[in-house]
Write a protein that holds these residues in place. Sequence first.
Motif, short mmCIF file in Angstrom:
data_model
loop_
_atom_site.label_atom_id
_atom_site.label_comp_id
_atom_site.label_asym_id
_atom_site.label_seq_id
_atom_site.Cartn_x
_atom_site.Cartn_y
_atom_site.Cartn_z
N LYS A 1 0.86 -1.20 0.00
CA LYS A 1 0.00 0.00 0.00
C LYS A 1 0.89 1.24 0.00
N ILE A 2 0.66 2.10 -0.99
CA ILE A 2 1.50 3.29 -1.16
C ILE A 2 0.65 4.53 -0.91
N ASN A 3 1.15 5.41 -0.06
CA ASN A 3 0.49 6.70 0.13
C ASN A 3 0.66 7.51 -1.15
N ALA A 4 -0.46 7.80 -1.82
CA ALA A 4 -0.39 8.46 -3.14
C ALA A 4 -0.60 9.97 -3.04
N ILE A 5 -0.45 10.51 -1.84
CA ILE A 5 -0.49 11.96 -1.67
C ILE A 5 0.95 12.48 -1.71
N GLY A 6 1.16 13.48 -2.54
CA GLY A 6 2.51 14.04 -2.67
C GLY A 6 2.82 14.25 -4.14
N THR A 7 4.05 14.63 -4.41
CA THR A 7 4.41 14.84 -5.81
C THR A 7 4.66 13.48 -6.48
N GLU A 8 4.69 13.51 -7.80
CA GLU A 8 4.95 12.26 -8.54
C GLU A 8 6.31 11.68 -8.11
N ASP A 9 7.29 12.55 -7.92
CA ASP A 9 8.63 12.09 -7.51
C ASP A 9 8.58 11.44 -6.13
N GLU A 10 7.87 12.11 -5.21
CA GLU A 10 7.81 11.57 -3.84
C GLU A 10 7.15 10.18 -3.84
N ILE A 11 6.11 10.05 -4.63
CA ILE A 11 5.39 8.76 -4.66
C ILE A 11 6.28 7.69 -5.30
N PHE A 12 6.96 8.07 -6.36
CA PHE A 12 7.84 7.07 -7.00
C PHE A 12 8.93 6.61 -6.02
N GLU A 13 9.44 7.52 -5.19
CA GLU A 13 10.47 7.10 -4.21
C GLU A 13 9.91 6.13 -3.17
N ARG A 14 8.58 6.18 -2.95
CA ARG A 14 7.96 5.20 -2.04
C ARG A 14 7.84 3.83 -2.71
N VAL A 15 7.73 3.85 -4.04
CA VAL A 15 7.55 2.59 -4.78
C VAL A 15 8.90 1.93 -5.06
N ARG A 16 9.90 2.75 -5.29
CA ARG A 16 11.19 2.24 -5.77
C ARG A 16 11.73 1.03 -4.98
N PRO A 17 11.73 1.08 -3.62
CA PRO A 17 12.32 -0.04 -2.88
C PRO A 17 11.64 -1.39 -3.14
N ILE A 18 10.38 -1.34 -3.55
CA ILE A 18 9.63 -2.60 -3.77
C ILE A 18 10.23 -3.35 -4.95
N PHE A 19 10.64 -2.61 -5.99
CA PHE A 19 11.17 -3.27 -7.19
C PHE A 19 12.69 -3.28 -7.22
N ALA A 20 13.30 -2.53 -6.31
CA ALA A 20 14.78 -2.44 -6.32
C ALA A 20 15.41 -3.66 -5.67
N LYS A 21 14.59 -4.47 -5.00
CA LYS A 21 15.13 -5.65 -4.29
C LYS A 21 15.84 -6.60 -5.24
#
Length: 233
Positions: free
Chosen positions: A213-233
């Motif tokens: 679950k990703i908090n989708a409030i914020g800038t596009e960049d901020e949200i992408f930084e929340r997603v990045r670790p999920i696929f960076a593994k």
Amino acid sequence: MLRRVSPLSKLISAAKPSLLNQGAYGLNFLEAFSTDALKPAEAGIMSKARTPTINFVLGGPGVGKGTQCTRIAETFGFTHLSVGDLLRKEISSNTEYGAMILETITKGKIVASEVTVKLLKTAIESSETDRFLIDGFPRSEENRVAYEQIIGIEPEVVLFFDCNEEEMLKRVLHRNQGRVDDNVDTTMQRLKVFEAYTLPVIRYYSQKGKLHKINAIGTEDEIFERVRPIFAK
Ligand SMILES: Nc1ncnc2c1ncn2[C@@H]1O[C@H](COP(=O)(O)OP(=O)(O)OP(=O)(O)O)[C@@H](O)[C@H]1O
Ligand SMILES: O=c1ccn([C@@H]2O[C@H](COP(=O)(O)O)[C@@H](O)[C@H]2O)c(=O)[nH]1
Ligand SMILES: [Mg+2]
């Protein structure tokens, strides 16, 4: 006054047939896919060199699924398949389903599973790649079951972009891409459909331990930084 998105603990599981369009065109997805010829092993997906990797991306209307999928796909080398885009292509190509899809999208309802799963299956099979982000699907438990029966590849990750309804409506109304569903009435209907039909799918994957679950409030960049670790593994 718009309500905020319900917490997962308050998900609605009761069926509300009036919000759906299933069956309106005389097809039942289990009947439509019940022949041996259409079972996954014979149907093409399993004949790809490797079993594809599937990730689902879910969230309410206008939350930013497509925006984030573009970033994720570019950064991590996925093929982005938006099921909404596949449906819109049917409309613009005037296929046999085009008129029905246009009517359903305009009303903010869910297109029958036999149509969406068929389009998705064809898109996966005809792609030369084998790592997919499936954007905006499954939208209902019925979609999910049809997907499992026809395509049957367990998703690795299910992303859920979470945001309040006021912000989602605002983003839809600012989108300015000429979509027939980018108006207040259709968006209010889509929000109801999301709560009644898509949140149960989200709960299902949460219980399976696949949901991010990703908090989708914020800038596009901020949200992408929340997603990045999920696929960076
Ligand atoms: N973090 C953000 N903040 C503000 N606006 C955003 C943000 N992310 C995306 N947007 C904008 O919101 C609109 C909707 O985004 P997008 O099309 O990615 O949403 P979606 O979840 O795919 O919606 P739909 O389900 O209707 O296809 C677009 O105009 C996009 O530029
Ligand atoms: O699996 C799906 C995906 C989409 N729809 C219909 O399309 C619109 C727009 O979808 P987006 O993903 O937001 O582009 C959606 O409101 C549905 O009407 C669908 O039925 N099933
Ligand atoms: Mg989208």
